[in-house]
Design an enzyme around this catalytic site. Structure first.
Site, short mmCIF file in Angstrom:
data_model
loop_
_atom_site.label_atom_id
_atom_site.label_comp_id
_atom_site.label_asym_id
_atom_site.label_seq_id
_atom_site.Cartn_x
_atom_site.Cartn_y
_atom_site.Cartn_z
N TYR A 140 0.83 -1.23 0.00
CA TYR A 140 0.00 0.00 0.00
C TYR A 140 0.85 1.26 0.00
O TYR A 140 0.34 2.36 0.28
CB TYR A 140 -0.98 0.06 1.19
CG TYR A 140 -2.23 -0.77 1.06
CD1 TYR A 140 -2.40 -1.67 0.03
CD2 TYR A 140 -3.27 -0.62 1.98
CE1 TYR A 140 -3.57 -2.42 -0.07
CE2 TYR A 140 -4.44 -1.37 1.87
CZ TYR A 140 -4.58 -2.27 0.86
OH TYR A 140 -5.73 -3.00 0.76
N TYR A 358 -13.80 -1.10 -3.99
CA TYR A 358 -12.47 -1.51 -3.52
C TYR A 358 -11.90 -2.56 -4.49
O TYR A 358 -12.59 -3.51 -4.84
CB TYR A 358 -12.62 -2.08 -2.12
CG TYR A 358 -11.34 -2.37 -1.38
CD1 TYR A 358 -10.29 -1.46 -1.35
CD2 TYR A 358 -11.18 -3.57 -0.68
CE1 TYR A 358 -9.13 -1.73 -0.63
CE2 TYR A 358 -10.03 -3.85 0.05
CZ TYR A 358 -9.00 -2.93 0.06
OH TYR A 358 -7.87 -3.19 0.79
N HIS A 451 -5.62 0.19 -6.44
CA HIS A 451 -6.03 0.78 -5.15
C HIS A 451 -6.12 2.31 -5.23
O HIS A 451 -5.64 3.01 -4.33
CB HIS A 451 -5.05 0.37 -4.05
CG HIS A 451 -5.11 -1.08 -3.68
ND1 HIS A 451 -4.50 -2.05 -4.44
CD2 HIS A 451 -5.70 -1.73 -2.65
CE1 HIS A 451 -4.71 -3.23 -3.88
NE2 HIS A 451 -5.44 -3.07 -2.80
#
Ligand SMILES: *[C@@H]1O[C@H](CO)[C@@H](O)[C@H](O)[C@H]1NC(C)=O
Ligand SMILES: *[C@@H]1O[C@H](CO)[C@@H](O)[C@H](O)[C@H]1NC(C)=O
Ligand SMILES: *[C@@H]1O[C@H](CO)[C@@H](O)[C@H](O)[C@H]1NC(C)=O
Ligand SMILES: *[C@@H]1O[C@H](CO)[C@@H](O)[C@H](O)[C@H]1NC(C)=O
Ligand SMILES: *[C@@H]1O[C@H](CO)[C@@H](O)[C@H](O)[C@H]1NC(C)=O
Ligand SMILES: *[C@@H]1O[C@H](CO)[C@@H](O)[C@H](O)[C@H]1NC(C)=O
Ligand SMILES: *[C@@H]1O[C@H](CO)[C@@H](O)[C@H](O)[C@H]1NC(C)=O
Ligand SMILES: *[C@@H]1O[C@H](CO)[C@@H](O)[C@H](O)[C@H]1NC(C)=O
Ligand SMILES: *[C@@H]1O[C@H](CO)[C@@H](O)[C@H](O)[C@H]1NC(C)=O
Length: 511
Positions: A140, A358, A451
């Site tokens: 991330y 998502y 993402h």
């Protein structure tokens, strides 16, 4: 040369052929037939050297695991004939779910961290190679290619331990990552209800002049990272009254003017209310405060949405949830919207055929349509997996009646498609142009996305310096912080109707 580990040829298998090219017949239903994939396209990238699309999920097609297996399920979508080829990549020993992605100066796709949190893999358009491990394991994080060709990364507590995910930088020539002690992740942390594990995720990074990087979000406090030497951080200002905007989006829609549009996001990653906030950030010199303009809100609140810059400078905003909860499709913002940089207003568009939340992706295609796919990929078996995509056809494909196909200009010849920052580009069109005022050109850098993070896409206007009725000489920006080297798409637009893109390789300026 890169120091490479031994690798093996990946096994490829054709899994499906779209036997027809379906294009919408009118602007009131701009979505293609569903395109099926063997996996959920959670990550997507243009393959600059072939002009096709690379997509991948995790170690499995429809689920992920934390016990990193070192395998990634990938597919290549051939944009010419619609075939989808599946490849299971294991020789790099890298599960590339939740990584940083950056396209380098040569058009290689550089993927760092994720489920196999320290690894780096490089796709050169033909094969995957393992590259050096990062100094700090991450997932991330965001990464961005900078003006000297290196790749900067920061954040990423989702994998590899929580906290201390300070900046480091990859030199592709030396195949080496080094720490930048002056670029701490501390100043950009959000106040996520999920804690530090969430608060350094998905930084909005923009490469700018002289090796600098602007961090424009998701925290409302923005910063400059100077990547020279040991690195250096400068406060760049606050994004007006915006809240923490985790899983919002930020798009450099006019790099020549230093313009970034920021959209939505939520105070916390999971189970918090998204905003419909919109701002323009204007960037000038590195290290100097940026200016911020608060815009009229979007029609829908969105987190987990994607935003794509179109050739004409409009921004297409698609998907996301007003109350984001990972692995759910409740409260989906089904109505996409278009932001117009001239009016600074949003217009609603025909609804999505499928929720895209998502783990969904969106990317501009070379024919000026938009790939919109993915969503789902739960850690358990779940019923909101979207192993598919749709192609969105923007309104510029139709005349104002919404039905008659618009006439697209055609680029017939570019004698110098490989050139350096600051040089001029010659473009020949198929037909004489009667009024130059109706003709414009733009370049959009080929991009990647996962993402909600897409640090590769940016757009520049390029104007003719000289012209005959069919030959146009375009002056390109002189600053590699604006025209970041690498592969770009060039579009010609007549009355706002874009051509199919030509591929341009922009090399760094002569030192
Ligand atoms: C637009 O296209 C859709 C899908 O092909 C079709 O159902 C609809 O009737 C068309 N509308 C008009 C006004 O042509
Ligand atoms: C992914 O799906 C394909 C079929 O589409 C199947 O052959 C393959 O075994 C699957 N891979 C995994 C890891 O589940
Ligand atoms: C654009 O390209 C996509 C992917 O190849 C294709 O499905 C679509 O029909 C094309 N649309 C137009 C208008 O050319
Ligand atoms: C994509 O499809 C076209 C047409 O079938 C083919 O010529 C080309 O080689 C394919 N590209 C790749 C990279 O497989
Ligand atoms: C922030 O919000 C307050 C109250 O609504 C307003 O007065 C102020 O102008 C806003 N500041 C900025 C920078 O937009
Ligand atoms: C996200 O929020 C929902 C609703 O509160 C909760 O059930 C779920 O466990 C949360 N998921 C994560 C990964 O935090
Ligand atoms: C980049 O650095 C050079 C040398 O220090 C300086 O002259 C130039 O003004 C800088 N450019 C920008 C846009 O800050
Ligand atoms: C949708 O959002 C509302 C308002 O936050 C919330 O009460 C509701 O639980 C959400 N529904 C789902 C299915 O997540
Ligand atoms: C581009 O066009 C200009 C003007 O016609 C010409 O002088 C120049 O040689 C051309 N450059 C290339 C690379 O074709």
């Amino acid at each position: 040369m890169y120091a490479l580990r031994p690798f093996f040829i990946a096994f490829g298998l054709i899994i499906g052929v779209v036997s027809y090219e379906h294009s919408p017949t009118n602007a009131s239903y701009p979505w293609s037939e569903r395109i099926d994939f063997p996996l959920i396209p959670v990550a997507v990238s243009m393959i600059p050297k072939s002009g096709n699309l690379l997509v991948w999920s995790a170690y499995k097609n429809e689920t992920f695991g934390v016990d990193a297996s070192g395998v990634t399920q990938t597919a290549i979508y051939n944009l010419t004939d619609g075939t989808v080829n599946r490849y299971s990549i294991d020789h790099t020993e890298h599960d590339m779910f939740c990584p940083g992605i950056s396209l380098d100066f040569q058009g290689n796709i550089i993927v760092s961290g994720g489920d196999t949190e320290e690894k780096t893999s490089i796709y050169d358009g033909q094969s995957w190679k393992a590259a050096a491990d990062m100094q700090i394991p991450r997932g991330y994080q965001a990464s961005t290619t900078i003006t000297d060709g290196r790749i900067f990364t920061i954040g990423g507590s989702f994998s590899g331990g929580i906290g201390g995910k300070n900046g480091e930088i990859y030199d592709p020539e030396a195949d080496k990552w080094i720490m930048l002690p002056g670029c701490s992740a501390e100043p950009m942390l959000t106040n996520d209800a999920g804690g530090l594990y969430r608060s350094d995720n998905h930084a909005w990074l923009f490469a700018w002049s002289n090796g600098s990087v602007l961090q424009a979000g998701p925290s409302p406090k923005m910063h400059w990272f100077d990547t020279r030497g040991n690195g250096f951080t400068t406060f760049a200002g606050t994004r007006a009254n915006d809240s923490d905007a985790m899983t919002g989006t930020a798009i450099m829609y006019d790099a020549g003017k230093g313009k970034i549009l920021t959209l939505g996001g939520a105070p916390s990653y999971n189970d918090s209310l998204a905003t419909s906030n919109a701002h323009i950030i204007t960037v000038r010199k590195p290290g100097e405060p940026v200016s911020v303009e608060t815009l009229d809100n979007m029609h829908s609140a969105r987190a987990f949405a994607n935003s794509v810059i179109l050739p004409d400078g409009r921004v297409f905003v698609v998907g996301g949830q007003s109350h984001p909860i990972v692995f759910t499709d409740g409260n989906s913002s089904m109505v996409p919207e278009m932001w117009d940089p001239k009016t600074k207003k949003f217009t609603e568009l025909p609804a999505l055929p499928t929720p895209r939340n998502y783990h969904s992706t969106a990317l501009l295609l070379p024919n000026a349509t938009v790939f919109v796919g993915g969503g789902g990929l739960c850690p358990w078996k779940c019923d909101i997996n979207h192993l598919d995509a749709h192609i969105y056809t923007p309104p510029y494909f139709f005349e104002s009646d919404g039905v008659t196909p618009a006439t697209r200009p055609i680029i017939t010849h570019i004698p110098n498609p490989i050139l350096k920052v600051g040089q001029t580009l010659n473009v020949t069109l198929s037909k004489p142009v009667e009024s130059y005022q109706k003709l414009t050109f733009s370049m959009i850098r080929m991009a990647s996305s996962t993402h909600t993070v897409n640090t590769d896409q940016r757009r520049v206007n390029v104007s003719p310096q000289a012209a005959t009725s069919t030959l146009f000489t375009l002056g390109l920006p002189r600053d590699p912080g604006v025209l970041l080297p690498g592969y770009w798409h060039l579009f010609a637009m007549l009355n706002g109707v874009p051509s199919i893109a030509e591929t341009i390789l922009v090399e760094p300026p002569l030192a």
